[in-house]
Design a protein around this motif. Structure first.
Motif, PDB file in Angstrom:
ATOM      1  N   GLY A  77      18.716   6.156   2.454  1.00 41.47           N
ATOM      2  CA  GLY A  77      19.514   5.054   2.997  1.00 41.47           C
ATOM      3  C   GLY A  77      18.767   4.219   4.020  1.00 41.47           C
ATOM      4  N   LEU A  78      17.459   4.411   4.117  1.00 43.27           N
ATOM      5  CA  LEU A  78      16.662   3.636   5.070  1.00 43.27           C
ATOM      6  C   LEU A  78      16.384   2.225   4.558  1.00 43.27           C
ATOM      7  CD1 LEU A  78      13.991   6.268   6.159  1.00 43.27           C
ATOM      8  CD2 LEU A  78      15.963   5.462   7.462  1.00 43.27           C
ATOM      9  N   GLY A 112       0.806  -1.210   0.000  1.00 47.02           N
ATOM     10  CA  GLY A 112       0.000   0.000   0.000  1.00 47.02           C
ATOM     11  C   GLY A 112       0.842   1.264   0.000  1.00 47.02           C
ATOM     12  N   LEU A 113       2.163   1.114  -0.051  1.00 47.83           N
ATOM     13  CA  LEU A 113       3.047   2.268  -0.167  1.00 47.83           C
ATOM     14  C   LEU A 113       3.168   2.638  -1.636  1.00 47.83           C
ATOM     15  CD1 LEU A 113       5.859   1.078   2.272  1.00 47.83           C
ATOM     16  CD2 LEU A 113       4.161   2.855   2.709  1.00 47.83           C
ATOM     17  N   THR A 114       3.739   3.783  -1.913  1.00 42.93           N
ATOM     18  CA  THR A 114       3.946   4.170  -3.302  1.00 42.93           C
ATOM     19  C   THR A 114       5.381   3.863  -3.705  1.00 42.93           C
ATOM     20  OG1 THR A 114       4.661   6.413  -2.739  1.00 42.93           O
ATOM     21  CG2 THR A 114       2.291   6.078  -3.087  1.00 42.93           C
ATOM     22  N   VAL A 115       5.585   3.713  -5.007  1.00 40.66           N
ATOM     23  CA  VAL A 115       6.940   3.528  -5.535  1.00 40.66           C
ATOM     24  C   VAL A 115       7.780   4.743  -5.148  1.00 40.66           C
ATOM     25  CG1 VAL A 115       8.285   3.404  -7.672  1.00 40.66           C
ATOM     26  CG2 VAL A 115       6.230   1.983  -7.399  1.00 40.66           C
ATOM     27  N   ARG A 116       7.169   5.913  -5.191  1.00 35.63           N
ATOM     28  CA  ARG A 116       7.869   7.145  -4.832  1.00 35.63           C
ATOM     29  C   ARG A 116       8.390   7.078  -3.390  1.00 35.63           C
ATOM     30  NH1 ARG A 116       5.110  13.102  -4.706  1.00 35.63           N
ATOM     31  NH2 ARG A 116       6.976  14.229  -4.142  1.00 35.63           N
ATOM     32  N   THR A 117       7.564   6.555  -2.475  1.00 37.35           N
ATOM     33  CA  THR A 117       7.987   6.418  -1.077  1.00 37.35           C
ATOM     34  C   THR A 117       9.169   5.468  -0.967  1.00 37.35           C
ATOM     35  OG1 THR A 117       5.785   6.914  -0.219  1.00 37.35           O
ATOM     36  CG2 THR A 117       7.243   5.646   1.230  1.00 37.35           C
ATOM     37  N   LEU A 118       9.094   4.345  -1.669  1.00 37.95           N
ATOM     38  CA  LEU A 118      10.200   3.376  -1.630  1.00 37.95           C
ATOM     39  C   LEU A 118      11.477   3.995  -2.206  1.00 37.95           C
ATOM     40  CD1 LEU A 118       8.212   0.163  -2.600  1.00 37.95           C
ATOM     41  CD2 LEU A 118       9.080   0.797  -0.329  1.00 37.95           C
ATOM     42  N   HIS A 119      11.352   4.771  -3.279  1.00 43.24           N
ATOM     43  CA  HIS A 119      12.518   5.477  -3.828  1.00 43.24           C
ATOM     44  C   HIS A 119      13.078   6.449  -2.791  1.00 43.24           C
ATOM     45  CE1 HIS A 119      11.469   4.931  -8.387  1.00 43.24           C
ATOM     46  NE2 HIS A 119      11.990   3.849  -7.847  1.00 43.24           N
ATOM     47  N   HIS A 120      12.192   7.157  -2.097  1.00 46.40           N
ATOM     48  CA  HIS A 120      12.605   8.121  -1.073  1.00 46.40           C
ATOM     49  C   HIS A 120      13.366   7.411   0.049  1.00 46.40           C
ATOM     50  CE1 HIS A 120      12.503  11.802   1.237  1.00 46.40           C
ATOM     51  NE2 HIS A 120      11.857  11.207   2.229  1.00 46.40           N
ATOM     52  N   ARG A 158      11.277  -7.127   6.061  1.00 49.32           N
ATOM     53  CA  ARG A 158      11.329  -7.007   7.521  1.00 49.32           C
ATOM     54  C   ARG A 158      11.819  -5.607   7.929  1.00 49.32           C
ATOM     55  NH1 ARG A 158      11.519 -12.454   6.913  1.00 49.32           N
ATOM     56  NH2 ARG A 158      13.617 -12.747   6.158  1.00 49.32           N
ATOM     57  N   ARG A 159      12.819  -5.105   7.229  1.00 49.75           N
ATOM     58  CA  ARG A 159      13.320  -3.745   7.518  1.00 49.75           C
ATOM     59  C   ARG A 159      12.230  -2.715   7.200  1.00 49.75           C
ATOM     60  NH1 ARG A 159      18.397  -1.296   8.369  1.00 49.75           N
ATOM     61  NH2 ARG A 159      18.526   0.838   7.585  1.00 49.75           N
ATOM     62  N   LEU A 160      11.519  -2.909   6.098  1.00 54.88           N
ATOM     63  CA  LEU A 160      10.444  -1.992   5.730  1.00 54.88           C
ATOM     64  C   LEU A 160       9.368  -1.982   6.817  1.00 54.88           C
ATOM     65  CD1 LEU A 160       9.116  -0.029   3.767  1.00 54.88           C
ATOM     66  CD2 LEU A 160       8.196  -2.022   2.528  1.00 54.88           C
ATOM     67  N   HIS A 161       9.067  -3.149   7.364  1.00 57.45           N
ATOM     68  CA  HIS A 161       8.079  -3.178   8.456  1.00 57.45           C
ATOM     69  C   HIS A 161       8.550  -2.327   9.627  1.00 57.45           C
ATOM     70  CE1 HIS A 161       6.516  -4.615  12.329  1.00 57.45           C
ATOM     71  NE2 HIS A 161       5.381  -4.380  11.697  1.00 57.45           N
ATOM     72  N   ARG A 162       9.820  -2.407   9.957  1.00 58.28           N
ATOM     73  CA  ARG A 162      10.349  -1.598  11.065  1.00 58.28           C
ATOM     74  C   ARG A 162      10.190  -0.109  10.767  1.00 58.28           C
ATOM     75  NH1 ARG A 162      14.862  -5.608  10.851  1.00 58.28           N
ATOM     76  NH2 ARG A 162      14.366  -7.113  12.474  1.00 58.28           N
TER      77      ARG A 162
END
Length: 189
Positions: free
Chosen positions: A31-32, A18-26, A52-56
């Motif tokens: 470096g997150l 449910g996130l956007t590609v833009r958010t993942l790029h950000h 798992r890191r994304l969940h955190r």
């Protein structure tokens, strides 16, 4: 390899979370969340560890923690079980707030023989805003800046006077309840 530990291209991960590609790029730029692998065409591929890191990241963000602070936290050790408990506590708090708004809406609907009082509407507005948009320090600073830019000094003074009048119209118990809720929800600098 099971689907649980599979690979997701960025679009697929965005759709599934449910996130956007833009958010993942950000997140990658900050470096997150920088995926360890890419396709031959250079597209990002995320692994189970990345998920798992994304969940955190998402869990910490839902607690009102800034992305900068999240970066610092992720560099240290995060207890995933403790994080899940904190996230659960936050969700339960939001459920309680939503239940309060629901109760208030039912009360207003039951009283529809007469128009709802300003006091009832003020409480509904406050609780609806708190549920729909948790006040993070960033959001608080943004709203403060927007208010400063778009409201004339005399309008701001009139608004403060009106707010004072409305505050004085509340009972002592209502004032204490609002003060306590503000203390719990106000962002900490």
């Amino acid at each position: 390899m099971s689907r649980d530990d599979g690979m997701w291209r960025i679009g697929s991960l965005a759709r599934e979370t449910g996130l956007t590609v833009r958010t993942l790029h950000h997140y990658d730029r900050l470096g997150l969340l920088s995926p360890q692998s890419r396709t031959e065409g250079g597209h990002r591929c995320y692994t189970g560890d990345d998920v798992r890191r994304l969940h955190r990241i998402v869990a910490l963000r839902s607690l009102g923690i800034s992305l900068e602070e999240i970066g610092t936290l992720l560099d240290g050790e995060i207890d995933p079980v403790g994080l899940l408990h904190r996230q659960l506590d936050e969700v339960e708090s939001r459920i309680r707030k939503a239940t309060e708004v629901r109760t208030r809406l039912v009360d207003v609907l039951n009283d529809l023989g007469a128009e709802p009082s300003a006091r009832q509407l003020l409480r509904l507005i406050e609780e609806t805003v708190m549920i729909n948009e948790p006040m993070t320090p960033e959001r608080f600073a943004e709203l403060k800046e927007k208010l400063r830019r778009h409201v004339r000094e005399e309008d701001l003074a009139a608004l403060g006077e009106k707010r004072g009048d409305e505050w004085n119209a509340l009972s002592r118990q209502e004032q204490q309840g609002l003060t306590e809720r503000l203390r719990k929800t106000a962002p900490r600098s």
